[in-house]
Motif scaffolding. Structure first.
Motif, PDB file in Angstrom:
ATOM      1  N   LYS A 238       0.854  -1.178   0.000  1.00 11.79           N
ATOM      2  CA  LYS A 238       0.000   0.000   0.000  1.00 11.79           C
ATOM      3  C   LYS A 238       0.894   1.234   0.000  1.00 11.79           C
ATOM      4  CE  LYS A 238      -3.587   0.411   2.764  1.00 11.79           C
ATOM      5  NZ  LYS A 238      -4.379   0.621   4.010  1.00 11.79           N
ATOM      6  N   ILE A 239       0.754   2.080  -1.002  1.00 13.80           N
ATOM      7  CA  ILE A 239       1.570   3.289  -1.129  1.00 13.80           C
ATOM      8  C   ILE A 239       0.681   4.509  -0.948  1.00 13.80           C
ATOM      9  CG2 ILE A 239       3.053   4.662  -2.633  1.00 13.80           C
ATOM     10  CD1 ILE A 239       3.971   2.153  -3.977  1.00 13.80           C
ATOM     11  N   VAL A 240       1.023   5.328   0.026  1.00 13.56           N
ATOM     12  CA  VAL A 240       0.311   6.577   0.286  1.00 13.56           C
ATOM     13  C   VAL A 240       1.313   7.711   0.131  1.00 13.56           C
ATOM     14  CG1 VAL A 240      -1.033   7.899   1.961  1.00 13.56           C
ATOM     15  CG2 VAL A 240      -1.260   5.413   1.870  1.00 13.56           C
ATOM     16  N   ALA A 241       0.967   8.691  -0.690  1.00 13.08           N
ATOM     17  CA  ALA A 241       1.893   9.781  -0.982  1.00 13.08           C
ATOM     18  C   ALA A 241       1.241  11.124  -0.699  1.00 13.08           C
ATOM     19  CB  ALA A 241       2.362   9.716  -2.435  1.00 13.08           C
ATOM     20  N   ALA A 242       2.079  12.108  -0.388  1.00  9.32           N
ATOM     21  CA  ALA A 242       1.617  13.473  -0.159  1.00  9.32           C
ATOM     22  C   ALA A 242       2.203  14.383  -1.230  1.00  9.32           C
ATOM     23  CB  ALA A 242       2.038  13.958   1.226  1.00  9.32           C
ATOM     24  N   VAL A 243       1.383  15.280  -1.751  1.00 18.38           N
ATOM     25  CA  VAL A 243       1.839  16.268  -2.729  1.00 18.38           C
ATOM     26  C   VAL A 243       1.406  17.657  -2.272  1.00 18.38           C
ATOM     27  CG1 VAL A 243       1.836  14.703  -4.694  1.00 18.38           C
ATOM     28  CG2 VAL A 243      -0.248  15.931  -4.112  1.00 18.38           C
ATOM     29  N   ARG A 244       2.109  18.647  -2.778  1.00 21.14           N
ATOM     30  CA  ARG A 244       1.762  20.015  -2.423  1.00 21.14           C
ATOM     31  C   ARG A 244       0.659  20.572  -3.315  1.00 21.14           C
ATOM     32  NH1 ARG A 244       5.423  22.835   0.789  1.00 21.14           N
ATOM     33  NH2 ARG A 244       7.258  21.645   1.409  1.00 21.14           N
ATOM     34  N   GLU A 245       0.751  20.293  -4.618  1.00 21.14           N
ATOM     35  CA  GLU A 245      -0.193  20.839  -5.581  1.00 21.14           C
ATOM     36  C   GLU A 245      -1.218  19.783  -5.982  1.00 21.14           C
ATOM     37  OE1 GLU A 245      -0.198  23.941  -6.206  1.00 21.14           O
ATOM     38  OE2 GLU A 245       1.706  24.359  -5.184  1.00 21.14           O
ATOM     39  N   GLU A 246      -2.491  20.165  -5.991  1.00 24.39           N
ATOM     40  CA  GLU A 246      -3.571  19.226  -6.293  1.00 24.39           C
ATOM     41  C   GLU A 246      -3.502  18.715  -7.726  1.00 24.39           C
ATOM     42  OE1 GLU A 246      -8.365  18.867  -5.379  1.00 24.39           O
ATOM     43  OE2 GLU A 246      -7.312  20.804  -5.172  1.00 24.39           O
ATOM     44  N   GLU A 247      -2.970  19.527  -8.634  1.00 21.76           N
ATOM     45  CA  GLU A 247      -2.910  19.107 -10.031  1.00 21.76           C
ATOM     46  C   GLU A 247      -1.946  17.950 -10.256  1.00 21.76           C
ATOM     47  OE1 GLU A 247       0.482  22.368 -11.423  1.00 21.76           O
ATOM     48  OE2 GLU A 247      -1.564  22.480 -12.197  1.00 21.76           O
ATOM     49  N   ASN A 248      -1.060  17.697  -9.299  1.00 24.50           N
ATOM     50  CA  ASN A 248      -0.106  16.597  -9.422  1.00 24.50           C
ATOM     51  C   ASN A 248      -0.631  15.291  -8.813  1.00 24.50           C
ATOM     52  OD1 ASN A 248       1.834  18.249 -10.655  1.00 24.50           O
ATOM     53  ND2 ASN A 248       2.622  18.931  -8.667  1.00 24.50           N
ATOM     54  N   ALA A 249      -1.780  15.333  -8.154  1.00 23.74           N
ATOM     55  CA  ALA A 249      -2.332  14.129  -7.530  1.00 23.74           C
ATOM     56  C   ALA A 249      -2.634  13.031  -8.551  1.00 23.74           C
ATOM     57  CB  ALA A 249      -3.573  14.481  -6.720  1.00 23.74           C
ATOM     58  N   PRO A 250      -3.270  13.334  -9.707  1.00 21.84           N
ATOM     59  CA  PRO A 250      -3.512  12.268 -10.684  1.00 21.84           C
ATOM     60  C   PRO A 250      -2.225  11.610 -11.183  1.00 21.84           C
ATOM     61  CG  PRO A 250      -4.867  14.180 -11.180  1.00 21.84           C
ATOM     62  CD  PRO A 250      -3.894  14.598 -10.115  1.00 21.84           C
ATOM     63  N   LEU A 251      -1.171  12.407 -11.309  1.00 19.40           N
ATOM     64  CA  LEU A 251       0.106  11.851 -11.763  1.00 19.40           C
ATOM     65  C   LEU A 251       0.655  10.857 -10.749  1.00 19.40           C
ATOM     66  CD1 LEU A 251       2.279  11.870 -13.925  1.00 19.40           C
ATOM     67  CD2 LEU A 251       3.345  13.812 -12.774  1.00 19.40           C
ATOM     68  N   LEU A 252       0.480  11.155  -9.452  1.00 19.30           N
ATOM     69  CA  LEU A 252       0.917  10.219  -8.410  1.00 19.30           C
ATOM     70  C   LEU A 252       0.139   8.914  -8.481  1.00 19.30           C
ATOM     71  CD1 LEU A 252       3.010  10.474  -6.038  1.00 19.30           C
ATOM     72  CD2 LEU A 252       2.543  12.600  -7.237  1.00 19.30           C
ATOM     73  N   LYS A 253      -1.168   9.007  -8.718  1.00 25.05           N
ATOM     74  CA  LYS A 253      -1.974   7.785  -8.808  1.00 25.05           C
ATOM     75  C   LYS A 253      -1.590   6.967 -10.034  1.00 25.05           C
ATOM     76  CE  LYS A 253      -5.994   9.155  -6.101  1.00 25.05           C
ATOM     77  NZ  LYS A 253      -7.466   9.200  -6.022  1.00 25.05           N
ATOM     78  N   GLN A 254      -1.304   7.646 -11.130  1.00 27.38           N
ATOM     79  CA  GLN A 254      -0.858   6.927 -12.326  1.00 27.38           C
ATOM     80  C   GLN A 254       0.503   6.271 -12.104  1.00 27.38           C
ATOM     81  OE1 GLN A 254      -0.906   9.642 -15.641  1.00 27.38           O
ATOM     82  NE2 GLN A 254      -3.067  10.162 -15.369  1.00 27.38           N
ATOM     83  N   SER A 255       1.282   6.839 -11.219  1.00 23.95           N
ATOM     84  CA  SER A 255       2.604   6.279 -10.938  1.00 23.95           C
ATOM     85  C   SER A 255       2.539   5.067 -10.023  1.00 23.95           C
ATOM     86  CB  SER A 255       3.494   7.355 -10.292  1.00 23.95           C
ATOM     87  OG  SER A 255       3.623   8.471 -11.148  1.00 23.95           O
ATOM     88  N   GLY A 256       1.376   4.826  -9.404  1.00 21.69           N
ATOM     89  CA  GLY A 256       1.216   3.639  -8.578  1.00 21.69           C
ATOM     90  C   GLY A 256       0.793   3.883  -7.156  1.00 21.69           C
ATOM     91  N   ALA A 257       0.499   5.128  -6.787  1.00 22.18           N
ATOM     92  CA  ALA A 257       0.067   5.409  -5.421  1.00 22.18           C
ATOM     93  C   ALA A 257      -1.376   4.959  -5.215  1.00 22.18           C
ATOM     94  CB  ALA A 257       0.199   6.898  -5.121  1.00 22.18           C
ATOM     95  N   ASP A 258      -1.647   4.326  -4.085  1.00 19.69           N
ATOM     96  CA  ASP A 258      -3.010   3.914  -3.766  1.00 19.69           C
ATOM     97  C   ASP A 258      -3.848   5.080  -3.268  1.00 19.69           C
ATOM     98  OD1 ASP A 258      -2.765   1.001  -4.204  1.00 19.69           O
ATOM     99  OD2 ASP A 258      -1.297   1.126  -2.604  1.00 19.69           O
ATOM    100  N   ALA A 259      -3.213   5.998  -2.571  1.00 18.15           N
ATOM    101  CA  ALA A 259      -3.911   7.168  -2.050  1.00 18.15           C
ATOM    102  C   ALA A 259      -2.960   8.355  -2.087  1.00 18.15           C
ATOM    103  CB  ALA A 259      -4.407   6.933  -0.625  1.00 18.15           C
ATOM    104  N   VAL A 260      -3.510   9.525  -2.417  1.00 21.09           N
ATOM    105  CA  VAL A 260      -2.707  10.739  -2.515  1.00 21.09           C
ATOM    106  C   VAL A 260      -3.356  11.822  -1.657  1.00 21.09           C
ATOM    107  CG1 VAL A 260      -1.745  12.504  -4.028  1.00 21.09           C
ATOM    108  CG2 VAL A 260      -1.966  10.152  -4.851  1.00 21.09           C
TER     109      VAL A 260
END
Length: 365
Positions: A238-260
């Protein structure tokens, strides 16, 4: 998509790339120079004590030069005796002096050698002991939690997870700063110094055997690269990641994150809510803080709740997890609760109560 500052990732300090050391938690010990000084002081005390014993019975010792044994001769004899040099120019002649040598001087000689030789042996065996601890740690580490970044977000995430019952021995921190890793080790966590975008660094953290991976880096582009690398090494974690900008959240999910988690947007929404309703903001902040006031917890449905509607459960149910779907408490699709469901509830935090976290992967978009 090119994220801001993406072209500067490769220009990190060299120590981030080559210092991939593993720091195991340990007890705080004295500075090496202080340890050596303390042992030398102990050896000096033994030497002085031996010299005093010899001088107290100086008539029982024979000096080859025939002028008797004085205070300086007593220190000389104590020095050559404790160091096992033994020139033989001063020797115990009386029966009393010989008995003292057998029962007092000889044990002091052994103690003197242990003090001095022990310091050397400890320095020589330190590396071997660390290698043994490291090999033992690797062989026993399974289903652990890897935290990338030990800043404010990483620390808060670890404390929240540990509040649910996760042991500190099951947490591995990865950060490019050696000072940060030393701070993590001081708190009882195992640390890896290195750049988490590199697969060899993540392998040192045993990411391929981890159950959960928390990515709390300072930059969104770094979070994307870490997520890609971690997902490549471990398909089931299970990979959970934090990002600063909301526009980058979809990119994190496409990279394999389960939750952003979007930290900037979440903080902004909490600020706005606090402006509109300070009381509502206080409640939300209380829910975020684990172990005090109100807590959001996930738990399985018990047999007594099977067949009931979410509103009929004693706890305040806000969502129902059924399979890979998260349904609201008022969603018509929920119907009656099933034994395989899990409930997201709001409960009053009780000191000492541990909540078992759900370790199943979340559904991906």
């Amino acid at each position: 998509m090119k994220l801001p500052g993406q072209d500067t990732i490769a220009r990190q300090p060299d120590e981030h790339l080559v210092s991939h050391r593993v720091t195991l938690p340990r007890k705080i010990v004295e500075h090496p120079f202080r340890q050596v000084a303390k042992r030398l002081s102990m050896a000096l005390v033994v030497l002085v004590f031996t010299a005093v014993i010899v001088y107290a019975d100086h008539d029982g010792y024979k000096d080859n030069n025939g002028d008797g044994v004085g205070l300086l001769d007593a220190f000389y004899y104590a020095t050559v005796t404790l160091s096992t040099t033994g020139y033989g120019d001063i020797t115990p002649a009386s029966d009393t002096a010989r008995l003292v040598n057998i029962f007092v001087i000889t044990p002091l000689r052994v103690l003197f050698l242990i003090i001095l030789v022990g310091t050397t042996l400890e320095a020589l065996t330190e590396r071997t002991r660390e290698e043994w601890r490291l090999n033992r740690w690797r062989s026993t580490l399974r289903d652990h939690t890897v935290v990338i970044g030990f800043g404010t977000k990483g620390r808060s995430a670890i404390r929240t997870v540990c509040a649910t019952g996760l042991k500190k021995e099951q947490v591995v921190v990865v950060d490019p700063s050696s000072k940060v890793i030393d701070a993590a080790a001081a708190e009882g966590y195992t640390g890896i110094v290195g750049d988490a975008t590199r697969s060899d660094v993540l392998r040192r953290a045993e990411v391929h055997r981890a159950r959960q991976i928390i990515i709390a880096t300072q930059r969104d582009d770094t979070a994307v690269l870490v997520t890609l690398t971690a997902r490549q090494l471990n398909r089931g974690a299970k990979i959970v990641a934090a990002v600063r900008e909301e526009e980058n959240a979809p990119l994190l999910k496409q990279s394999g994150a389960d939750a952003v988690i979007t930290s900037a947007s979440a903080a902004g929404r909490l600020l706005g809510l606090s402006v509109l309703s300070p009381a509502a903001g206080m409640v939300m902040e209380d829910l975020i803080q684990q172990g005090s006031g109100l807590d959001i917890v996930e738990r399985p449905v018990i047999k007594a709740e099977v067949g009931k509607a979410p509103r009929d459960v004693d706890d305040l149910v806000i969502s129902v997890l059924r399979g890979h779907r998260v349904l609201g408490y008022d969603d018509p699709a929920v119907g009656k609760l099933e034994l395989t469901d899990r409930l997201i509830t709001i409960v009053r935090a009780t000191p000492g109560t541990q909540v078992t976290p759900d370790l199943r992967p979340l559904p991906r978009d």
